[in-house]
Design a protein around this motif. Structure first.
Motif, PDB file in Angstrom:
ATOM      1  N   ARG A 198      35.242  43.790  48.350  1.00 50.27           N
ATOM      2  CA  ARG A 198      34.241  43.370  47.372  1.00 50.27           C
ATOM      3  C   ARG A 198      32.996  42.955  48.122  1.00 50.27           C
ATOM      4  O   ARG A 198      33.079  42.309  49.165  1.00 50.27           O
ATOM      5  CB  ARG A 198      34.739  42.208  46.538  1.00 50.27           C
ATOM      6  N   ASN A 212      27.228  42.539  40.635  1.00 54.53           N
ATOM      7  CA  ASN A 212      28.070  43.683  40.963  1.00 54.53           C
ATOM      8  C   ASN A 212      29.181  43.254  41.899  1.00 54.53           C
ATOM      9  O   ASN A 212      29.094  43.437  43.111  1.00 54.53           O
ATOM     10  CB  ASN A 212      27.233  44.794  41.583  1.00 54.53           C
ATOM     11  N   LYS A 216      32.517  44.078  41.520  1.00 47.41           N
ATOM     12  CA  LYS A 216      33.772  44.778  41.273  1.00 47.41           C
ATOM     13  C   LYS A 216      34.479  45.075  42.582  1.00 47.41           C
ATOM     14  O   LYS A 216      33.868  45.250  43.628  1.00 47.41           O
ATOM     15  CB  LYS A 216      33.504  46.070  40.514  1.00 47.41           C
ATOM     16  N   SER A 274      38.802  41.805  33.783  1.00 50.67           N
ATOM     17  CA  SER A 274      38.451  43.144  34.263  1.00 50.67           C
ATOM     18  C   SER A 274      39.547  44.115  33.865  1.00 50.67           C
ATOM     19  O   SER A 274      40.715  43.742  33.777  1.00 50.67           O
ATOM     20  CB  SER A 274      38.295  43.158  35.791  1.00 50.67           C
ATOM     21  N   TYR A 286      41.230  48.057  34.676  1.00 51.32           N
ATOM     22  CA  TYR A 286      41.339  49.142  35.643  1.00 51.32           C
ATOM     23  C   TYR A 286      42.245  50.229  35.083  1.00 51.32           C
ATOM     24  O   TYR A 286      43.189  49.949  34.341  1.00 51.32           O
ATOM     25  CB  TYR A 286      41.957  48.647  36.958  1.00 51.32           C
ATOM     26  N   PHE A 309      37.880  51.083  38.492  1.00 51.46           N
ATOM     27  CA  PHE A 309      37.323  50.009  37.690  1.00 51.46           C
ATOM     28  C   PHE A 309      36.722  50.548  36.405  1.00 51.46           C
ATOM     29  O   PHE A 309      35.934  51.496  36.425  1.00 51.46           O
ATOM     30  CB  PHE A 309      36.268  49.296  38.531  1.00 51.46           C
ATOM     31  N   GLU A 328      34.131  44.852  33.348  1.00 54.97           N
ATOM     32  CA  GLU A 328      34.411  43.426  33.463  1.00 54.97           C
ATOM     33  C   GLU A 328      33.672  42.684  32.366  1.00 54.97           C
ATOM     34  O   GLU A 328      32.499  42.966  32.088  1.00 54.97           O
ATOM     35  CB  GLU A 328      33.975  42.870  34.817  1.00 54.97           C
ATOM     36  N   ASN A 333      29.894  44.206  34.250  1.00 57.03           N
ATOM     37  CA  ASN A 333      29.922  45.379  35.120  1.00 57.03           C
ATOM     38  C   ASN A 333      30.611  46.505  34.390  1.00 57.03           C
ATOM     39  O   ASN A 333      31.488  46.275  33.550  1.00 57.03           O
ATOM     40  CB  ASN A 333      30.704  45.092  36.411  1.00 57.03           C
TER      41      ASN A 333
END
Lengths: 116, 115
Positions: free
Chosen positions: A94, A101, A103, B33, B35, B45, B48, B56
Motif C-alpha cells: 500500500r 488512494n 488501496k 472495501s 475485492y 480491488f 472502498e 476509492n
C-alpha cells in the motif's frame, strides 16, 4: 505505479523444513507491506505487516519477514513448517503517500503445501 | 468482538440476472472495501467506502456498484451478470485509526457462481 510479484505460485516443503515465500514489490514512495494467509473456504487473515518501524517483522504462527529496500523484497519465512501451515499466502503493498488512494495492491498468491 | 460477516456465503445465478451481496464490518469500523478473487486474476480491488461515501474505485465496469449505510454495513450489486463474474467476493473492514498502516480484516467471502 505499485506492483507486487510473488515468485512461485506453488511451494512444497516437508514438515519441519524451512518455509520461504518470496515477495518483491515496486513502489515509487515508501511502501507499507503486508502478508496475509487464506485457508480453504475462508477469508484472509493478517500474518504481519511492515510499517517502517523495524525491518524484521514478526507475525503470528511463527512467521516473520524482512524488509530489504535495496532488493525491494519482503520475503516471508518460518523456520519449521507445520502441517497446519498449508494455505494460500498473499503479499500486498500500500502506498504510504498522502491522499485517499490507499488501496492494497496484491500479489497473485503462493500456495504452500506441507508434506508429512 | 465479532468479525466481518458476509451474506450469503454461496450464491448461484444465471447470466443476465442481478445480485446483491451484503457485508457487516467489525463494530466500530467505518471503512469497508470489496475485492473480487479469481484463480486467474487473484485479488482485485473493487471499491472502498467510508462514512457512506465511496473513497476509492478499482477498474471494474459500471455493472459493479456499491453503497454503505449509516451503520457502516455495505452492499455491493452486480447487474447483468456475466459468466466471468463467477468469483469469491471478499469484504474487508478497517478502523482507519492508523492511516496507511491500517489492517484490513476480511470476511469469509461470498462465492458467486454464474451459470
Amino acid at each position: 505505479a505499485q506492483s507486487v510479484t510473488q515468485l512461485g505460485s506453488h511451494v512444497s516443503v516437508s514438515e519441519g523444513a524451512l518455509v520461504l515465500l518470496r515477495c518483491n514489490y515496486s513502489s515509487s514512495v515508501p511502501p507499507y507491506l503486508f502478508w496475509y494467509v487464506q485457508y480453504p473456504n475462508q477469508g484472509l487473515q493478517l500474518l504481519l505487516k511492515y510499517t517502517s518501524a523495524a525491518t524484521l517483522v514478526k507475525g503470528i504462527n511463527g512467521f516473520e519477514a524482512e524488509f530489504k529496500k535495496s532488493e525491494t523484497s519482503f520475503h516471508l519465512t518460518k523456520p519449521s513448517a507445520h502441517m497446519s501451515d498449508a494455505a494460500e499466502y498473499f503479499c500486498a503493498v500500500r502506498s504510504g503517500g498522502a491522499g485517499n488512494n490507499r488501496k492494497l495492491i496484491w500479489g497473485l498468491g503462493t500456495s504452500l503445501a506441507v508434506n508429512p | 468482538k465479532a468479525g466481518v460477516t458476509q451474506t450469503p456465503r454461496y450464491l448461484i445465478k444465471t447470466r443476465g440476472q442481478q445480485v446483491t451481496l451484503s457485508c457487516s464490518p467489525i463494530s466500530g469500523h467505518r471503512s469497508v472495501s470489496w475485492y473480487q478473487q479469481t484463480p486467474g486474476q487473484g485479488l482485485q480491488f473493487l471499491f472502498e467506502y467510508f462514512s457512506e461515501t465511496q473513497r476509492n474505485k478499482g477498474n471494474f465496469p459500471g455493472r459493479f456498484s456499491g453503497r454503505q449505510f449509516s451503520n457502516s454495513r455495505s452492499e455491493m450489486n452486480v447487474s447483468t451478470l456475466e459468466l466471468g463474474d463467477s468469483a469469491l467476493y471478499l469484504c474487508a473492514s478497517s478502523s482507519l485509526t492508523s492511516g496507511a498502516t491500517d489492517t484490513q480484516y476480511f470476511g469469509p467471502g461470498t462465492r458467486l457462481t454464474v451459470l
